[in-house]
Write an enzyme that holds these catalytic residues in place. Structure first.
Site, short mmCIF file in Angstrom:
data_model
loop_
_atom_site.label_atom_id
_atom_site.label_comp_id
_atom_site.label_asym_id
_atom_site.label_seq_id
_atom_site.Cartn_x
_atom_site.Cartn_y
_atom_site.Cartn_z
N LYS A 86 -6.53 -0.50 -5.81
CA LYS A 86 -7.69 0.04 -5.12
C LYS A 86 -7.48 1.50 -4.74
O LYS A 86 -8.37 2.34 -4.96
CB LYS A 86 -8.01 -0.78 -3.87
CG LYS A 86 -9.28 -0.33 -3.15
CD LYS A 86 -9.60 -1.21 -1.96
CE LYS A 86 -8.68 -0.93 -0.80
NZ LYS A 86 -9.07 -1.64 0.43
N ASP B 53 -13.60 -2.51 -2.27
CA ASP B 53 -13.13 -2.84 -0.94
C ASP B 53 -13.96 -3.99 -0.38
O ASP B 53 -14.75 -4.61 -1.10
CB ASP B 53 -13.18 -1.62 -0.02
CG ASP B 53 -14.61 -1.22 0.34
OD1 ASP B 53 -15.56 -1.70 -0.33
OD2 ASP B 53 -14.78 -0.45 1.29
#
Length: 231
Positions: free
Chosen positions: A137, A155
């Site tokens: 991420k 997210d």
């Protein structure tokens, strides 16, 4: 407020997938209502962005900005942060969750940037993910925000919005990421991360989505959206 609104998180994947014909209108409408699809993390260099994103894991952008303002004023290069040392860095970031582990990772990352990358943030996923504290991420955020690459960092907000609206349903972050990259039109892919995260943060919220103010209400496949029209 009704009992359903109080207790329903609305995070269950919808029963139907957002039709292909509605994907472009979905992003056109988000683009028309979100003037600046940019991160809310404050930074002035790619290195500052990398450090801010590492710090943002399980923390709010606001809390990170409060910490990095004073930090970057005195140390905003790998060499300067490395010179602070782990304990010195902790003094600046101790208000952020998991600061002990983050300080250790950041010091290691700074050392690796100096030794292996001439103090520059690398532009490839493998090199970024090899840095301490940098997972998929974080790498996606840096590749997208700093280098304009067509990556999608999923997210909590994006995972929720993607599943709830039917844009990209999946039980794992990676599954949602892959579906988003496949479905988002090429001309929206660079800004899509920020469109979705800002939409999730301020409109398509977890417990009480503001469906009455949602620009993509017509396209959204969330089966309970009518219950939240007055919010």
């Amino acid at each position: 407020m009704s009992k359903a609104v109080k207790h329903k998180t609305a995070d269950t994947p919808p029963s139907r997938r957002l039709p292909n014909r509605d994907v472009r209108p979905f992003f056109e409408k988000l683009a028309a209502t979100i003037d600046e699809p940019v991160t809310e993390l404050q930074y002035n260099s790619t290195f500052e962005l990398l450090i801010a994103v590492i710090l943002s894991a399980q923390a709010t952008d606001i809390s990170v900005n409060i910490a990095t303002g004073p930090l970057f004023a005195v140390a905003n290069t790998p060499e300067a942060i490395l010179a602070l040392g782990e304990d010195g860095l902790k003094d600046y970031i101790k208000s952020i969750g998991l600061y002990n582990a983050k300080a250790k990772n950041i010091i290691k990352t700074c050392a690796d940037l100096i030794e292996k990358h001439n103090s520059q943030v690398p532009e490839t996923r493998p090199e970024l993910e090899a840095l301490a504290g940098v997972g998929r991420k974080t790498a996606n955020v840096v590749l997208n925000t700093a280098f304009g690459q067509p990556t999608m960092a999923v997210d909590t907000h994006i995972f929720r919005v993607s599943n709830r609206t039917g844009l990209a349903t999946g039980k794992t972050v990676l599954a949602v990421e892959k579906k988003l990259v496949e479905r988002i039109p090429d001309d929206f892919i660079v800004d899509a991360h920020h469109y979705l995260i800002l939409h999730g943060r301020y409109t398509c919220q977890a417990r009480t989505p503001k469906c009455g103010a949602c620009p993509v209400y017509a396209e959204c496949m969330f089966k309970d959206k009518a219950k939240f029209l007055e919010l």
